[in-house]
Design a protein around this motif. Structure first.
Motif, PDB file in Angstrom:
ATOM      1  N   UNK A   1       0.834  -1.205   0.000  1.00 51.54           N
ATOM      2  CA  UNK A   1       0.000   0.000   0.000  1.00 51.54           C
ATOM      3  C   UNK A   1       0.866   1.251   0.000  1.00 51.54           C
ATOM      4  N   UNK A   2       1.948   1.235   0.758  1.00 51.20           N
ATOM      5  CA  UNK A   2       2.866   2.366   0.785  1.00 51.20           C
ATOM      6  C   UNK A   2       3.499   2.586  -0.588  1.00 51.20           C
ATOM      7  N   UNK A   3       3.857   1.497  -1.248  1.00 48.47           N
ATOM      8  CA  UNK A   3       4.428   1.602  -2.593  1.00 48.47           C
ATOM      9  C   UNK A   3       3.411   2.159  -3.584  1.00 48.47           C
ATOM     10  N   UNK A   4       2.169   1.693  -3.492  1.00 42.78           N
ATOM     11  CA  UNK A   4       1.108   2.186  -4.370  1.00 42.78           C
ATOM     12  C   UNK A   4       0.879   3.680  -4.136  1.00 42.78           C
ATOM     13  N   UNK A   5       0.857   4.092  -2.874  1.00 44.01           N
ATOM     14  CA  UNK A   5       0.671   5.508  -2.555  1.00 44.01           C
ATOM     15  C   UNK A   5       1.789   6.352  -3.158  1.00 44.01           C
ATOM     16  N   UNK A   6       3.021   5.871  -3.071  1.00 46.21           N
ATOM     17  CA  UNK A   6       4.143   6.616  -3.645  1.00 46.21           C
ATOM     18  C   UNK A   6       4.046   6.670  -5.173  1.00 46.21           C
ATOM     19  N   UNK A   7       3.647   5.578  -5.786  1.00 49.69           N
ATOM     20  CA  UNK A   7       3.483   5.574  -7.243  1.00 49.69           C
ATOM     21  C   UNK A   7       2.379   6.539  -7.675  1.00 49.69           C
ATOM     22  N   UNK A   8       1.314   6.644  -6.885  1.00 48.72           N
ATOM     23  CA  UNK A   8       0.260   7.600  -7.207  1.00 48.72           C
ATOM     24  C   UNK A   8       0.782   9.025  -7.064  1.00 48.72           C
ATOM     25  N   UNK A   9       1.556   9.284  -6.030  1.00 44.12           N
ATOM     26  CA  UNK A   9       2.165  10.620  -5.889  1.00 44.12           C
ATOM     27  C   UNK A   9       3.035  10.945  -7.103  1.00 44.12           C
ATOM     28  N   UNK A  10       3.827   9.979  -7.547  1.00 45.00           N
ATOM     29  CA  UNK A  10       4.668  10.178  -8.728  1.00 45.00           C
ATOM     30  C   UNK A  10       3.819  10.469  -9.960  1.00 45.00           C
ATOM     31  N   UNK A  11       2.705   9.762 -10.081  1.00 43.80           N
ATOM     32  CA  UNK A  11       1.794   9.974 -11.218  1.00 43.80           C
ATOM     33  C   UNK A  11       1.199  11.367 -11.175  1.00 43.80           C
ATOM     34  N   UNK A  12       0.810  11.809  -9.991  1.00 42.70           N
ATOM     35  CA  UNK A  12       0.254  13.158  -9.847  1.00 42.70           C
ATOM     36  C   UNK A  12       1.287  14.197 -10.255  1.00 42.70           C
ATOM     37  N   UNK A  13       2.517  14.044  -9.752  1.00 35.68           N
ATOM     38  CA  UNK A  13       3.577  15.001 -10.107  1.00 35.68           C
ATOM     39  C   UNK A  13       3.830  15.012 -11.615  1.00 35.68           C
ATOM     40  N   UNK A  14       3.872  13.838 -12.231  1.00 39.00           N
ATOM     41  CA  UNK A  14       4.102  13.751 -13.666  1.00 39.00           C
ATOM     42  C   UNK A  14       2.973  14.421 -14.431  1.00 39.00           C
ATOM     43  N   UNK A  15       1.728  14.184 -14.012  1.00 37.64           N
ATOM     44  CA  UNK A  15       0.586  14.801 -14.675  1.00 37.64           C
ATOM     45  C   UNK A  15       0.643  16.319 -14.557  1.00 37.64           C
ATOM     46  N   UNK A  16       0.964  16.819 -13.374  1.00 39.56           N
ATOM     47  CA  UNK A  16       1.054  18.262 -13.176  1.00 39.56           C
ATOM     48  C   UNK A  16       2.129  18.852 -14.088  1.00 39.56           C
ATOM     49  N   UNK A  17       3.267  18.180 -14.165  1.00 33.67           N
ATOM     50  CA  UNK A  17       4.361  18.656 -15.010  1.00 33.67           C
ATOM     51  C   UNK A  17       3.978  18.614 -16.495  1.00 33.67           C
ATOM     52  N   UNK A  18       3.389  17.502 -16.928  1.00 33.72           N
ATOM     53  CA  UNK A  18       3.042  17.354 -18.344  1.00 33.72           C
ATOM     54  C   UNK A  18       1.952  18.326 -18.777  1.00 33.72           C
ATOM     55  N   UNK A  19       1.023  18.608 -17.868  1.00 33.14           N
ATOM     56  CA  UNK A  19      -0.085  19.511 -18.189  1.00 33.14           C
ATOM     57  C   UNK A  19       0.254  20.965 -17.886  1.00 33.14           C
ATOM     58  N   UNK A  20       1.450  21.185 -17.310  1.00 33.77           N
ATOM     59  CA  UNK A  20       1.879  22.530 -16.925  1.00 33.77           C
ATOM     60  C   UNK A  20       0.824  23.202 -16.044  1.00 33.77           C
ATOM     61  N   UNK A  21       0.376  22.460 -15.014  1.00 32.91           N
ATOM     62  CA  UNK A  21      -0.678  22.941 -14.131  1.00 32.91           C
ATOM     63  C   UNK A  21      -0.091  23.663 -12.932  1.00 32.91           C
ATOM     64  N   UNK A  22      -0.870  24.564 -12.384  1.00 29.93           N
ATOM     65  CA  UNK A  22      -0.499  25.237 -11.141  1.00 29.93           C
ATOM     66  C   UNK A  22      -1.392  24.665 -10.044  1.00 29.93           C
ATOM     67  N   UNK A  23      -0.785  23.941  -9.113  1.00 33.08           N
ATOM     68  CA  UNK A  23      -1.556  23.319  -8.039  1.00 33.08           C
ATOM     69  C   UNK A  23      -0.909  23.626  -6.703  1.00 33.08           C
ATOM     70  N   UNK A  24      -1.728  23.573  -5.637  1.00 33.85           N
ATOM     71  CA  UNK A  24      -1.166  23.796  -4.311  1.00 33.85           C
ATOM     72  C   UNK A  24      -0.556  22.502  -3.781  1.00 33.85           C
ATOM     73  N   UNK A  25       0.158  22.613  -2.686  1.00 33.26           N
ATOM     74  CA  UNK A  25       0.885  21.478  -2.133  1.00 33.26           C
ATOM     75  C   UNK A  25      -0.042  20.334  -1.740  1.00 33.26           C
ATOM     76  N   UNK A  26      -1.236  20.640  -1.226  1.00 32.70           N
ATOM     77  CA  UNK A  26      -2.177  19.591  -0.818  1.00 32.70           C
ATOM     78  C   UNK A  26      -2.624  18.756  -2.017  1.00 32.70           C
ATOM     79  N   UNK A  27      -2.796  19.394  -3.167  1.00 36.00           N
ATOM     80  CA  UNK A  27      -3.162  18.646  -4.371  1.00 36.00           C
ATOM     81  C   UNK A  27      -1.990  17.820  -4.882  1.00 36.00           C
ATOM     82  N   UNK A  28      -0.788  18.347  -4.724  1.00 37.23           N
ATOM     83  CA  UNK A  28       0.400  17.660  -5.208  1.00 37.23           C
ATOM     84  C   UNK A  28       0.786  16.494  -4.302  1.00 37.23           C
TER      85      UNK A  28
END
Length: 92
Positions: A30-57
């Protein structure tokens, strides 16, 4: 177990009954899955050039969810995100 890698990653998974979240190794997975989801969120934010707050990231919920709850949270995150899926495939 990885079944195939191209054109998309296909894996075989083992399901864990929801009531057995105290089984050895499940918390680590579960910890590994949570980290992979965080990585996915960061990648999506970077690829979409989004501005998000820390709680969303860095969703704090990921640290507090049981493995069963996390599985539902992850599934809801990927609900209707065809563009994200396509972008991730193109980056691979």
């Amino acid at each position: 177990r990885v079944v195939k890698e191209k054109p998309v990653l296909v894996c075989e998974v083992e399901t864990v009954p929801e009531q057995d979240h105290d089984m050895p190794g499940v918390a680590d997975l579960a910890s590994e899955v949570a980290q992979l989801l965080r990585d996915t969120i960061r990648l999506n934010v970077k690829m979409q050039n989004l501005s998000v707050d820390n709680e969303q990231m860095e969703p704090k919920e990921l640290d507090d969810l049981s493995p069963s709850e996390l599985s539902y949270w992850v599934a809801s995150f990927f609900q209707d995100v065809k563009l994200l899926q396509q972008n991730l495939l193109e980056e691979a």
